[in-house]
Structures are given as structure tokens and as C-alpha cells.
Design a protein around this motif. Structure first.
Motif, mmCIF file in Angstrom:
data_model
loop_
_atom_site.group_PDB
_atom_site.id
_atom_site.type_symbol
_atom_site.label_atom_id
_atom_site.label_comp_id
_atom_site.label_asym_id
_atom_site.label_seq_id
_atom_site.Cartn_x
_atom_site.Cartn_y
_atom_site.Cartn_z
ATOM 1 N N VAL A 71 -7.730 -1.400 7.792
ATOM 2 C CA VAL A 71 -9.466 -1.738 8.164
ATOM 3 C C VAL A 71 -10.176 -0.493 8.528
ATOM 4 C CG1 VAL A 71 -10.946 -3.009 9.862
ATOM 5 C CG2 VAL A 71 -8.685 -3.935 8.646
ATOM 6 N N LEU A 72 -9.737 0.151 9.575
ATOM 7 C CA LEU A 72 -10.739 1.285 9.973
ATOM 8 C C LEU A 72 -10.596 2.578 9.074
ATOM 9 C CD1 LEU A 72 -9.494 1.573 13.797
ATOM 10 C CD2 LEU A 72 -11.577 0.488 12.690
ATOM 11 N N HIS A 73 -9.277 2.673 8.224
ATOM 12 C CA HIS A 73 -9.247 3.613 7.266
ATOM 13 C C HIS A 73 -9.732 3.218 5.929
ATOM 14 C CE1 HIS A 73 -7.386 6.009 10.640
ATOM 15 N NE2 HIS A 73 -8.132 7.078 9.867
ATOM 16 N N ILE A 77 -15.476 1.335 3.989
ATOM 17 C CA ILE A 77 -16.229 1.704 5.133
ATOM 18 C C ILE A 77 -16.254 3.490 5.444
ATOM 19 C CG2 ILE A 77 -16.115 -0.511 6.204
ATOM 20 C CD1 ILE A 77 -14.309 0.634 8.255
ATOM 21 N N LYS A 78 -15.489 4.041 4.603
ATOM 22 C CA LYS A 78 -15.254 5.467 5.138
ATOM 23 C C LYS A 78 -16.486 6.344 4.980
ATOM 24 C CE LYS A 78 -13.941 7.094 0.342
ATOM 25 N NZ LYS A 78 -13.067 7.510 -0.525
ATOM 26 N N ASP A 79 -17.536 5.860 4.219
ATOM 27 C CA ASP A 79 -18.744 6.524 4.142
ATOM 28 C C ASP A 79 -19.727 6.345 5.344
ATOM 29 O OD1 ASP A 79 -18.123 7.402 1.422
ATOM 30 O OD2 ASP A 79 -18.996 6.009 0.427
ATOM 31 N N ASP A 80 -19.374 5.274 6.066
ATOM 32 C CA ASP A 80 -20.512 4.858 7.209
ATOM 33 C C ASP A 80 -19.512 5.102 8.687
ATOM 34 O OD1 ASP A 80 -22.530 3.997 5.649
ATOM 35 O OD2 ASP A 80 -21.303 2.314 5.142
ATOM 36 N N VAL A 81 -18.307 5.002 8.402
ATOM 37 C CA VAL A 81 -17.371 4.894 9.735
ATOM 38 C C VAL A 81 -16.239 6.181 9.498
ATOM 39 C CG1 VAL A 81 -15.989 3.692 11.334
ATOM 40 C CG2 VAL A 81 -17.873 2.720 10.003
ATOM 41 N N THR A 184 -2.365 -10.786 3.508
ATOM 42 C CA THR A 184 -3.462 -10.189 2.580
ATOM 43 C C THR A 184 -4.617 -10.425 2.820
ATOM 44 O OG1 THR A 184 -1.668 -10.029 0.952
ATOM 45 C CG2 THR A 184 -4.222 -9.664 0.113
ATOM 46 N N VAL A 185 -5.144 -11.832 3.121
ATOM 47 C CA VAL A 185 -6.520 -12.233 3.598
ATOM 48 C C VAL A 185 -6.813 -11.630 4.745
ATOM 49 C CG1 VAL A 185 -7.774 -14.338 4.194
ATOM 50 C CG2 VAL A 185 -6.019 -14.627 2.402
ATOM 51 N N ALA A 186 -5.927 -11.419 5.739
ATOM 52 C CA ALA A 186 -5.980 -10.823 7.169
ATOM 53 C C ALA A 186 -6.548 -9.413 6.988
ATOM 54 C CB ALA A 186 -4.745 -11.269 8.032
ATOM 55 N N THR A 187 -5.967 -8.805 6.179
ATOM 56 C CA THR A 187 -6.124 -7.350 6.261
ATOM 57 C C THR A 187 -6.883 -7.016 4.941
ATOM 58 O OG1 THR A 187 -4.088 -7.086 4.533
ATOM 59 C CG2 THR A 187 -3.593 -6.920 7.097
ATOM 60 N N SER A 188 -7.555 -7.894 4.340
ATOM 61 C CA SER A 188 -8.749 -7.576 3.418
ATOM 62 C C SER A 188 -9.657 -6.875 3.978
ATOM 63 C CB SER A 188 -9.092 -8.677 2.608
ATOM 64 O OG SER A 188 -9.862 -9.599 3.481
ATOM 65 N N ASN A 189 -10.431 -6.003 3.207
ATOM 66 C CA ASN A 189 -11.252 -5.063 4.038
ATOM 67 C C ASN A 189 -12.792 -5.533 3.889
ATOM 68 O OD1 ASN A 189 -9.276 -2.843 4.198
ATOM 69 N ND2 ASN A 189 -9.645 -2.414 2.128
ATOM 70 N N THR A 190 -12.992 -6.651 3.044
ATOM 71 C CA THR A 190 -14.250 -7.149 3.158
ATOM 72 C C THR A 190 -14.762 -7.360 4.613
ATOM 73 O OG1 THR A 190 -15.822 -8.827 2.498
ATOM 74 C CG2 THR A 190 -13.526 -9.631 2.885
ATOM 75 N N ASP A 191 -15.808 -7.244 5.103
ATOM 76 C CA ASP A 191 -16.649 -7.669 6.371
ATOM 77 C C ASP A 191 -17.256 -8.953 6.236
ATOM 78 O OD1 ASP A 191 -18.942 -6.824 4.952
ATOM 79 O OD2 ASP A 191 -19.361 -5.357 6.548
ATOM 80 N N GLY A 192 -17.385 -9.632 5.039
ATOM 81 C CA GLY A 192 -18.070 -10.725 5.004
ATOM 82 C C GLY A 192 -19.629 -10.755 5.063
ATOM 83 N N ILE A 193 -20.022 -9.636 4.958
ATOM 84 C CA ILE A 193 -21.485 -9.340 5.100
ATOM 85 C C ILE A 193 -21.871 -9.047 3.673
ATOM 86 C CG2 ILE A 193 -23.380 -8.104 6.141
ATOM 87 C CD1 ILE A 193 -21.536 -7.544 8.620
#
Length: 398
Positions: A71-73, A77-81, A184-193
Motif C-alpha cells: 500500500v504505502l510503497h 501513489i508513489k508520485d504523490d506519497v 488480493t482484494v484487501a491489498t489492492s492499491n486502489t483507494d476507491g476515489i
């Protein structure tokens, strides 16, 4: 016909007034250039503000490892976080104090020990009060992962329990596949936004402040028009006009048309100038811009007649121009974007006609239909016509 002759006379007087020309035409262009350039970061359409998150994990935890790695890596989101891994809470607090990170996340020891029951311990968030947006981003990331992880745990337990009751031959293999798929669903990278805009296009800073300065400086026609009537009363110019074979209603309508003509000219020159000088895109349908601009000019010119009917001194008009117009400009979003206001202030702002004009111009820039802007056009025009009627009759009686 006589009304238009009077209107033309008033228009020429305003055009040869150098101070008025500077105020009504050059100043809004200058402020548009300054504000549009200086505050462009408020309208950055490229994504979230850059956020540096400090991360400290108190103990070994499988779910925490997954959260950090997937998630964090994540590449999404690597371009923003950006993530800074630290070895202690003290180091995390020191980095935050030195403003080397924007927000800190502390994952407690045994974070997921009760995950089978759908429970995760609450992680600790260390924030900088001046970086509220970055704190909300970190909070959103944690909450999104936690909710999905807890949902997966409960779902896995429920599915496996139901499978156990049916006792299939390959029970162990099926349970493993279900668990893997849900993880797989839990660790998916989508943030739902899903990012998007109200219209088809986004509005940039230069576009916003072009519209904002336009509606603000058109407001000054209210006091300029009212002041010209009061001045002509004081100098007895109106009295001389009334001594001619011209009705008072014709004279007063001429004063209204004079303000209206100048407002329309100011509007036209500003739109053309910003388009060619600052490359402001006023929208795909210029007729929408023109109709809203004329409706707003009618409202402004009408209000000038209404104000003139209730004041008797020129300094009162100056006071209204200095304080009243500025208050309307602030309420209407000419200084700061309307969406930055608290909900209560946004509700109060509905009394400002410039707010409705500004919102309509922005909607046209982003792409909208006639159906959406028609109520505003009718409202502004009606307000101007009603003001003209009330002001004319009161001035006639006076």
C-alpha cells in the motif's frame, strides 16, 4: 430615442475619465494577471499535494508488512506519497518537528492479532497542525486498508465456516484459494476515489480569477451609476434636463442605459483582452458567456438606480463602493475560491449577485448546458428589472 441620447452622453463622460478607465478596465486585467499567476497552486489539477509520511512499526506483524509493502510503497501513489521508515517513535517525532516529514504513522505491536475476529488495533497518527491535507491523506490510506482488511477477515471466516459444513473433498485447497483471493482484494492499491470535475473540463487559476475580477469590477458600476445621478442632482443638471420637453421617466431610463452600456462594454473588452493576453478559455459556447454577462450587467445597472433612489450624498456612494462592494466581492468568491468557505458562509454568499455570475462563468468554462444556467440568467435579469422599476419610480417621486 432620447433615453439612448442620454445614455450615450453618460458613456462618453465615463470613457474620457482617465481615473475611471484605469479603475474599470486596466485594474481588473492587472489583478487577474497577478492573482492567476500567484495562486495557481490552489488550482493544481495534477493530483494530491506531495506528502512525506514517516512510518514506524513497533513489532513484527504480517498485516503491517503487507500494508507497508503493497500500500504505502505501491506504484499508484508513489508520485504523490513518499515513505520514510524510522526505527523509533522519538525519531519520528524529531523528523516531524524539523518538518522533514508531513505526518507520522505508528503501527502498534500486535496490530493484527485479532484480525480473525475482524478487528485491528488503532494505529497512531502524529500530525502537524499546519498540514491538515497531508494528515487527511495518511488517515484515508490507513482507514481504507483497515476497512478492507477487516472485511476480508470476516468474509474469509464466514466462507470457510460454510465450506466446512458442506465438507467438500478438497476443503483445504478451496479454503486456501478463497483466502488468497480475498487477501488480493484487501491489498489492492486502489483507494476507491475517482477523480473528476463537475463539467467536462477543469478550470485553472487564470480562468478563475479572470471571471472573479470581471464580476467584482462590474459591481463598481453600481456605485458609479448611482453617484452620477446624485452628482447631477447636486449640480442641477437633472433639473435642467427636466426643464426640457423630456419626461422624467425617459431621463431616468437614459441613466440606466448609460450604466448598462458601459458595463457591457467593460465586459466585452475584458473577455477579449484576457483571451488574447492571458489565453483564458472562456468556454466552448461564447453565446452563453455573452448572455450571462448581459444579464449580470442588467442586474448591476438596475441596482445602481435602486441605490441612487435611496442616497442623497456622493460620499455615501463612495462609502458603499469602498466597503459594500468589497464585502460583496469577498462573499462572491472574487478574493478566495468559493469552495474554500465554510458551509455557513457559502449559504450567506447566495445574497451576492456576483456569486451567481461567477459560478455561471465557471460552469460555462468547464462545460455546461443552457438548462443549467437559465435560472441564473432569469434571476439576474429579473433582479435588475425590478430594481430599475423601484428606483425609477422613487427618483421620479423625489
Amino acid at each position: 430615442m432620447k433615453s439612448f441620447i442620454i445614455a450615450w452622453k453618460d458613456l462618453k463622460i465615463r470613457l474620457i475619465d482617465r481615473r475611471g478607465f484605469m479603475m474599470m478596465l486596466l485594474m481588473p486585467l492587472l489583478l487577474t494577471a497577478i492573482l492567476g499567476s500567484a495562486l495557481s497552486n490552489l488550482f493544481d489539477n495534477e493530483g494530491l499535494p506531495k506528502t512525506i509520511i514517516g512510518y514506524y512499526q513497533e513489532g513484527s506483524d504480517d498485516f503491517a508488512d503487507v500494508f507497508q509493502k503493497d500500500v504505502l510503497h505501491s506504484k499508484e501513489i508513489k508520485d504523490d506519497v513518499k515513505i520514510e521508515i524510522v526505527a523509533s517513535q522519538k525519531e519520528l517525532e524529531d523528523l516531524l518537528r524539523k518538518q522533514k516529514i508531513d505526518v507520522g504513522i505508528i503501527i502498534p505491536n500486535g496490530w493484527s492479532e485479532n484480525i480473525k475476529d475482524g478487528k485491528l488495533q488503532e494505529p497512531k497518527l502524529i500530525t502537524d497542525p499546519s498540514k491538515d491535507i497531508q494528515a487527511k491523506i495518511a488517515e484515508s490510506i490507513i482507514r481504507s486498508f483497515s476497512e478492507r482488511a477487516q472485511t476480508v477477515a470476516v468474509s474469509t471466516k464466514s466462507v470457510v465456516t460454510d465450506l466446512a459444513k458442506s465438507q467438500p473433498e478438497n476443503m483445504e485447497q478451496v479454503a486456501k484459494e478463497v483466502s488468497v483471493n480475498l487477501q488480493t482484494v484487501a491489498t489492492s492499491n486502489t483507494d476507491g476515489i475517482e477523480k473528476g470535475t463537475v463539467g467536462k473540463k477543469t478550470v485553472g487559476a487564470m480562468q478563475y480569477y479572470a471571471a472573479a475580477m470581471l464580476v467584482m469590477f462590474l459591481l463598481f458600476n453600481i456605485t458609479v451609476g448611482a453617484k452620477s445621478i446624485v452628482t447631477e442632482q447636486r449640480t442641477e443638471t437633472l433639473a435642467r434636463l427636466l426643464s426640457t420637453p423630456t419626461s422624467s421617466f425617459t431621463i431616468l431610463l437614459g441613466k440606466f442605459f448609460g450604466t448598462l452600456l458601459f458595463a457591457c462594454m467593460q465586459f466585452s473588452v475584458f473577455v477579449v483582452a484576457t483571451h488574447y493576453a492571458f489565453h483564458v478559455n472562456w468556454g466552448g459556447d461564447i453565446s452563453q458567456i455573452a448572455v450571462v454577462g448581459i444579464a449580470y450587467a442588467i442586474c448591476v445597472a438596475g441596482l445602481s438606480m435602486l441605490i441612487a433612489a435611496f442616497i442623497r450624498e456622493e460620499r455615501t456612494a463612495d462609502l458603499m463602493g469602498g466597503i459594500g462592494i468589497q464585502l460583496l466581492a469577498i462573499l462572491g468568491g472574487s478574493m478566495l475560491p468559493i469552495y474554500a468557505f465554510p458551509d455557513t458562509l457559502q449559504t450567506i454568499a447566495n445574497i451576492a449577485p456576483n456569486k451567481w455570475a461567477l459560478t455561471s462563468f465557471l460552469n460555462i468554462m468547464s462545460g455546461t448546458s443552457w438548462y443549467e444556467i437559465l435560472p441564473v440568467i432569469l434571476s439576474l435579469s429579473s433582479a435588475g428589472i425590478v430594481s430599475v422599476i423601484i428606483g425609477t419610480f422613487r427618483l421620479h417621486a423625489r
